[in-house]
Design a protein around this motif. Structure first.
Motif, PDB file in Angstrom:
ATOM      1  N   ARG A   2       4.867 -73.886  12.023  1.00  0.00           N
ATOM      2  CA  ARG A   2       3.499 -74.425  11.970  1.00  0.00           C
ATOM      3  C   ARG A   2       2.693 -74.019  13.196  1.00  0.00           C
ATOM      4  N   GLU A   3       3.298 -74.099  14.361  1.00  0.00           N
ATOM      5  CA  GLU A   3       2.575 -73.729  15.587  1.00  0.00           C
ATOM      6  C   GLU A   3       2.143 -72.264  15.545  1.00  0.00           C
ATOM      7  N   GLN A   4       3.066 -71.372  15.233  1.00  0.00           N
ATOM      8  CA  GLN A   4       2.784 -69.937  15.261  1.00  0.00           C
ATOM      9  C   GLN A   4       1.840 -69.507  14.137  1.00  0.00           C
ATOM     10  N   HIS A   5       2.018 -70.071  12.961  1.00  0.00           N
ATOM     11  CA  HIS A   5       1.141 -69.682  11.850  1.00  0.00           C
ATOM     12  C   HIS A   5      -0.270 -70.235  12.022  1.00  0.00           C
ATOM     13  N   ARG A   6      -0.392 -71.405  12.590  1.00  0.00           N
ATOM     14  CA  ARG A   6      -1.734 -71.946  12.890  1.00  0.00           C
ATOM     15  C   ARG A   6      -2.480 -70.979  13.810  1.00  0.00           C
TER      16      ARG A   6
END
Length: 169
Positions: free
Chosen positions: A130-134
């Motif tokens: 979630r962090e990286q794709h956001r």
């Protein structure tokens, strides 16, 4: 410090067709239902493309996620199960032929830990996914004048590596 982001090179379509033709010659049954394929890469920079392609080669990465709006922006149809794509490195050189084996459309919050693990990135956790794709989708949407939202639809794709033989699953 911001990681280096070298713009990716143009896709070498001619070389990709050579790789594709070799695959089709060796596995004509794999294209019996249709021989459509796309030529593409992972990521939006040379560095990210090469990193993600390395994860595919190592076997850690067998899934990818892309915004539905990104396909529309490029004028491409959504992938279908059984379709193929020639994955290129960051400079545009073809490296692998992938075959889509599973697809679903979901929103950001609907992505589960199993899918995050199969993407093979970072520590393979849903938190890091979630962090990286956001960060990635905020950047890529902004680059095309759009704004990313958690409610945007995402194509979740699982694939197999089918060519060349030394990298095939």
């Amino acid at each position: 410090m911001t990681p280096r982001r070298t713009p990716p090179g143009p896709l070498d379509i001619d070389a990709a067709e050579v790789l594709w033709t070799a695959y089709v010659a060796a596995h004509p049954e794999a294209v019996a239902a249709g021989d459509e394929h796309v030529v593409d890469r992972f990521g939006d920079s040379v560095e990210l493309s090469d990193e993600l392609l390395g994860l595919v080669r190592s076997g850690a990465k067998r899934a990818t996620a892309e915004l539905v709006t990104e396909f529309a922006h490029r004028g491409e149809p959504l992938p279908r199960i059984g379709a193929h794509w020639v994955a290129c490195d960051g400079r545009g050189a073809p490296a692998l032929v992938l075959r889509t084996v599973e697809l679903r459309v979901a929103t950001f919050r609907e992505v589960d830990a199993d899918f995050a693990f199969d993407e093979g990135e970072d520590d393979r956790s849903l938190r890091s996914w979630r962090e990286q794709h956001r960060v990635y989708w905020e950047r890529t949407c902004a680059a095309r004048g759009a704004r990313w939202s958690e409610s945007d639809e995402i194509v979740l794709e699982r694939f197999r590596v089918v060519w060349p033989p030394e990298h095939a699953d």
